[in-house]
Scaffold this motif. Sequence first.
Motif, PDB file in Angstrom:
ATOM      1  N   THR A 370      -2.020 -39.815 -54.720  1.00 54.60           N
ATOM      2  CA  THR A 370      -1.389 -38.886 -53.780  1.00 54.60           C
ATOM      3  C   THR A 370      -1.798 -39.352 -52.368  1.00 54.60           C
ATOM      4  OG1 THR A 370      -3.284 -37.410 -53.620  1.00 54.60           O
ATOM      5  CG2 THR A 370      -1.746 -36.992 -55.431  1.00 54.60           C
ATOM      6  N   PRO A 371      -1.089 -38.887 -51.320  1.00 57.79           N
ATOM      7  CA  PRO A 371      -1.516 -39.271 -49.966  1.00 57.79           C
ATOM      8  C   PRO A 371      -2.969 -38.889 -49.680  1.00 57.79           C
ATOM      9  CG  PRO A 371       0.686 -38.394 -49.897  1.00 57.79           C
ATOM     10  CD  PRO A 371       0.199 -38.171 -51.307  1.00 57.79           C
ATOM     11  N   ARG A 372      -3.409 -37.732 -50.189  1.00 62.04           N
ATOM     12  CA  ARG A 372      -4.804 -37.335 -49.937  1.00 62.04           C
ATOM     13  C   ARG A 372      -5.766 -38.320 -50.608  1.00 62.04           C
ATOM     14  NH1 ARG A 372      -7.187 -35.436 -46.039  1.00 62.04           N
ATOM     15  NH2 ARG A 372      -5.557 -33.855 -45.860  1.00 62.04           N
ATOM     16  N   GLU A 373      -5.382 -38.809 -51.801  1.00 62.04           N
ATOM     17  CA  GLU A 373      -6.255 -39.784 -52.457  1.00 62.04           C
ATOM     18  C   GLU A 373      -6.260 -41.118 -51.697  1.00 62.04           C
ATOM     19  OE1 GLU A 373      -5.974 -38.276 -57.096  1.00 62.04           O
ATOM     20  OE2 GLU A 373      -4.349 -39.487 -56.262  1.00 62.04           O
ATOM     21  N   ALA A 374      -5.095 -41.463 -51.130  1.00 62.49           N
ATOM     22  CA  ALA A 374      -5.047 -42.679 -50.308  1.00 62.49           C
ATOM     23  C   ALA A 374      -5.978 -42.516 -49.109  1.00 62.49           C
ATOM     24  CB  ALA A 374      -3.611 -42.950 -49.851  1.00 62.49           C
ATOM     25  N   ALA A 375      -5.995 -41.313 -48.531  1.00 66.86           N
ATOM     26  CA  ALA A 375      -6.901 -41.033 -47.407  1.00 66.86           C
ATOM     27  C   ALA A 375      -8.355 -41.162 -47.867  1.00 66.86           C
ATOM     28  CB  ALA A 375      -6.644 -39.625 -46.863  1.00 66.86           C
ATOM     29  N   ASN A 376      -8.658 -40.567 -49.037  1.00 62.18           N
ATOM     30  CA  ASN A 376     -10.028 -40.655 -49.571  1.00 62.18           C
ATOM     31  C   ASN A 376     -10.426 -42.114 -49.779  1.00 62.18           C
ATOM     32  OD1 ASN A 376      -9.996 -37.887 -49.705  1.00 62.18           O
ATOM     33  ND2 ASN A 376      -9.647 -37.781 -51.924  1.00 62.18           N
ATOM     34  N   LEU A 377      -9.473 -42.895 -50.236  1.00 57.37           N
ATOM     35  CA  LEU A 377      -9.757 -44.301 -50.566  1.00 57.37           C
ATOM     36  C   LEU A 377     -10.066 -45.129 -49.317  1.00 57.37           C
ATOM     37  CD1 LEU A 377      -9.876 -46.076 -53.097  1.00 57.37           C
ATOM     38  CD2 LEU A 377      -7.489 -46.659 -52.735  1.00 57.37           C
ATOM     39  N   GLN A 378      -9.713 -44.603 -48.157  1.00 59.72           N
ATOM     40  CA  GLN A 378     -10.062 -45.299 -46.908  1.00 59.72           C
ATOM     41  C   GLN A 378     -11.181 -44.564 -46.172  1.00 59.72           C
ATOM     42  OE1 GLN A 378      -9.282 -48.225 -46.521  1.00 59.72           O
ATOM     43  NE2 GLN A 378      -7.173 -48.637 -45.959  1.00 59.72           N
ATOM     44  N   GLY A 379     -11.761 -43.574 -46.842  1.00 64.21           N
ATOM     45  CA  GLY A 379     -12.922 -42.893 -46.260  1.00 64.21           C
ATOM     46  C   GLY A 379     -12.597 -41.852 -45.203  1.00 64.21           C
ATOM     47  N   TYR A 380     -11.363 -41.326 -45.215  1.00 65.80           N
ATOM     48  CA  TYR A 380     -11.018 -40.259 -44.264  1.00 65.80           C
ATOM     49  C   TYR A 380     -11.523 -38.921 -44.802  1.00 65.80           C
ATOM     50  CZ  TYR A 380      -8.131 -43.192 -41.295  1.00 65.80           C
ATOM     51  OH  TYR A 380      -7.716 -44.158 -40.416  1.00 65.80           O
ATOM     52  N   PRO A 381     -12.139 -38.088 -43.955  1.00 65.94           N
ATOM     53  CA  PRO A 381     -12.666 -36.801 -44.427  1.00 65.94           C
ATOM     54  C   PRO A 381     -11.559 -35.838 -44.863  1.00 65.94           C
ATOM     55  CG  PRO A 381     -13.242 -37.211 -42.106  1.00 65.94           C
ATOM     56  CD  PRO A 381     -12.353 -38.318 -42.527  1.00 65.94           C
ATOM     57  N   SER A 382     -11.940 -34.842 -45.678  1.00 66.40           N
ATOM     58  CA  SER A 382     -10.917 -33.955 -46.241  1.00 66.40           C
ATOM     59  C   SER A 382     -10.212 -33.131 -45.161  1.00 66.40           C
ATOM     60  CB  SER A 382     -11.519 -33.048 -47.306  1.00 66.40           C
ATOM     61  OG  SER A 382     -12.622 -32.384 -46.760  1.00 66.40           O
ATOM     62  N   LYS A 383     -10.847 -32.924 -44.012  1.00 66.66           N
ATOM     63  CA  LYS A 383     -10.157 -32.118 -42.993  1.00 66.66           C
ATOM     64  C   LYS A 383      -9.178 -32.954 -42.155  1.00 66.66           C
ATOM     65  CE  LYS A 383     -13.780 -32.239 -39.489  1.00 66.66           C
ATOM     66  NZ  LYS A 383     -14.627 -31.595 -38.577  1.00 66.66           N
ATOM     67  N   TYR A 384      -9.069 -34.228 -42.464  1.00 72.25           N
ATOM     68  CA  TYR A 384      -8.101 -35.067 -41.739  1.00 72.25           C
ATOM     69  C   TYR A 384      -6.687 -34.593 -42.090  1.00 72.25           C
ATOM     70  CZ  TYR A 384      -6.033 -39.186 -39.616  1.00 72.25           C
ATOM     71  OH  TYR A 384      -5.308 -40.012 -38.791  1.00 72.25           O
ATOM     72  N   ILE A 385      -5.883 -34.292 -41.081  1.00 66.90           N
ATOM     73  CA  ILE A 385      -4.540 -33.733 -41.311  1.00 66.90           C
ATOM     74  C   ILE A 385      -3.542 -34.858 -41.598  1.00 66.90           C
ATOM     75  CG2 ILE A 385      -2.625 -32.475 -40.213  1.00 66.90           C
ATOM     76  CD1 ILE A 385      -4.740 -30.983 -38.550  1.00 66.90           C
ATOM     77  N   ILE A 386      -2.694 -34.644 -42.609  1.00 62.10           N
ATOM     78  CA  ILE A 386      -1.632 -35.617 -42.919  1.00 62.10           C
ATOM     79  C   ILE A 386      -0.296 -34.924 -42.630  1.00 62.10           C
ATOM     80  CG2 ILE A 386      -0.658 -37.144 -44.709  1.00 62.10           C
ATOM     81  CD1 ILE A 386      -3.352 -36.922 -46.200  1.00 62.10           C
ATOM     82  N   PRO A 387       0.254 -35.092 -41.424  1.00 60.06           N
ATOM     83  CA  PRO A 387       1.429 -34.292 -41.049  1.00 60.06           C
ATOM     84  C   PRO A 387       2.753 -35.002 -41.306  1.00 60.06           C
ATOM     85  CG  PRO A 387       0.545 -35.374 -39.117  1.00 60.06           C
ATOM     86  CD  PRO A 387      -0.231 -35.894 -40.282  1.00 60.06           C
ATOM     87  N   VAL A 388       2.744 -36.118 -42.033  1.00 63.50           N
ATOM     88  CA  VAL A 388       3.968 -36.915 -42.213  1.00 63.50           C
ATOM     89  C   VAL A 388       4.370 -36.963 -43.688  1.00 63.50           C
ATOM     90  CG1 VAL A 388       3.645 -38.387 -40.173  1.00 63.50           C
ATOM     91  CG2 VAL A 388       2.511 -38.994 -42.310  1.00 63.50           C
ATOM     92  N   SER A 389       5.532 -37.568 -43.969  1.00 62.65           N
ATOM     93  CA  SER A 389       6.020 -37.669 -45.345  1.00 62.65           C
ATOM     94  C   SER A 389       5.072 -38.537 -46.189  1.00 62.65           C
ATOM     95  CB  SER A 389       7.406 -38.317 -45.340  1.00 62.65           C
ATOM     96  OG  SER A 389       7.260 -39.681 -44.946  1.00 62.65           O
ATOM     97  N   ASP A 390       5.212 -38.450 -47.508  1.00 63.47           N
ATOM     98  CA  ASP A 390       4.355 -39.267 -48.382  1.00 63.47           C
ATOM     99  C   ASP A 390       4.492 -40.745 -48.048  1.00 63.47           C
ATOM    100  OD1 ASP A 390       3.650 -36.958 -49.600  1.00 63.47           O
ATOM    101  OD2 ASP A 390       4.347 -37.499 -51.614  1.00 63.47           O
ATOM    102  N   ASN A 391       5.747 -41.207 -47.877  1.00 60.06           N
ATOM    103  CA  ASN A 391       5.947 -42.636 -47.615  1.00 60.06           C
ATOM    104  C   ASN A 391       5.247 -43.086 -46.340  1.00 60.06           C
ATOM    105  OD1 ASN A 391       7.362 -42.986 -49.899  1.00 60.06           O
ATOM    106  ND2 ASN A 391       9.371 -43.329 -48.936  1.00 60.06           N
ATOM    107  N   GLN A 392       5.395 -42.287 -45.287  1.00 63.75           N
ATOM    108  CA  GLN A 392       4.727 -42.642 -44.029  1.00 63.75           C
ATOM    109  C   GLN A 392       3.209 -42.609 -44.219  1.00 63.75           C
ATOM    110  OE1 GLN A 392       5.766 -43.940 -41.328  1.00 63.75           O
ATOM    111  NE2 GLN A 392       7.955 -43.781 -41.727  1.00 63.75           N
TER     112      GLN A 392
END
Length: 418
Positions: A370-392
């Motif tokens: 999922t996009p959140r897992e992609a964020a986790n995989l790059q070490g972004y904290p859970s409060k990092y906002i993902i305001p775009v589509s999955d593809n972006q």
Amino acid sequence: MKEEISIDEFDGKKFKIRFVEEEDNRKAVITHYLHNYHNGVKKHYEKEAIEYLNQIVRYKNEEEELNYVSDVALQQLLFEVENVPFPTPENYTFKFIDLFAGIGGFRLALQNLGGKCVFTSEWDEYAKKTYRANFGETPFGDITKESTKSFIPDNFNVLCGGFPCQPFSNAGLKKGFEDTRGTLFFDVADIINRKKENGNPIDIIFLENVKGLKNHDKGKTLKTIVKTLNTLGYEVKTETLNSRNFGIPQNRERIFIVAWLKNKNKDFNFPLGINEKEEIIYKKEDLINIKTTKVRDILIKNPEEKYTISDKLYAGHIRRRKEHKEKGNGFGFSSVNENSQYTSTISARYYKDGSEILIEQKDLNPRKLTPREAANLQGYPSKYIIPVSDNQAYKQFGNSVSVPVIQAVFNEIKKQLL
Ligand SMILES: C[S@@+](CC[C@H](N)C(=O)[O-])C[C@H]1O[C@@H](n2cnc3c(N)ncnc32)[C@H](O)[C@@H]1O
């Protein structure tokens, strides 16, 4: 009657039509101004920012028949840019600029270590959106344009960025940074040179790139970069580091270039991280909370069904895997489970079919991250906002740096060089 004013109004269609400019820097100028409102850097953006603020207030008053004053607008906009998940640290100890900023991987790491960002540039509209949602600042656009470069303030300590890698046409290595003209590295070198020439040399240059830079154009590209930095007065060290040695379950090798002003009687060593057996490759006291991880550490509970790949796509992956195997060139797709030590590298093309990283599932086809897992995989904290589509989001995290690697390297830079 609406009394709220927001940075987004600078995007309003009617407002834009009224003030057509070749390069619209208004949102960047206003947000950079507001972000520096409580320190000296504010002066640098002030003239244009006040002009734009008055424009938007006049426009609002006419459009909505209000009697709004600039001071109130300023307070509202200040609240907006400061009310974000990753505001500037209050007691910062150094200043940096964030070039080719993407979604701010460098910025997160450097802010965590007490840095204040005073300028940022990124031209992709979707990346800008993610950046502003998290840091409150809209990046300036195309860094090759004079209209962008002219906004870079003096007196900052660090220039950082992961610039796209391009070959240099003239590899004579004779003319110093002139050899790099026409590439994005030229613009990095140009900024370094301008600050040197005007008596405000930048202390540290911190660059990241794909591992392929090492052998790009038979090694000439990296050689030209190092030579150029030397010519501009810097000592340089380069190292390939792997995210999986820095508390991230991802096999991601990237080259890091650290340059510092010569004659400072200083030296620099890269941290090398830890391996899977938690054997420390580098001195323990120099590691900042790095522990070994497995794929399970980045997975979320109950991902939506839509991330499970279709029978058709899965059949295609299996067919290609067979073909690749027969030709002896790799595996075609890469699947892991929660007990795997690490995934393969997530790239900007992950959104296409997810074949680089598929998560095995019991009695089901594998699924994409999922996009959140992609964020986790790059070490972004859970409060990092993902305001775009999955593809972006996949593109953005695939393009990004692994934040903990940047943080570990910069921790050394800070101790040894700053
Ligand atoms: C490899 S990515 C860097 C990602 C970033 N380090 C991060 O952590 O998200 C390179 C970025 O440079 C941006 N870029 C390329 N050419 C540019 C230009 N001329 N001006 C501004 N940004 C540019 C791209 O849009 C891309 O987001």
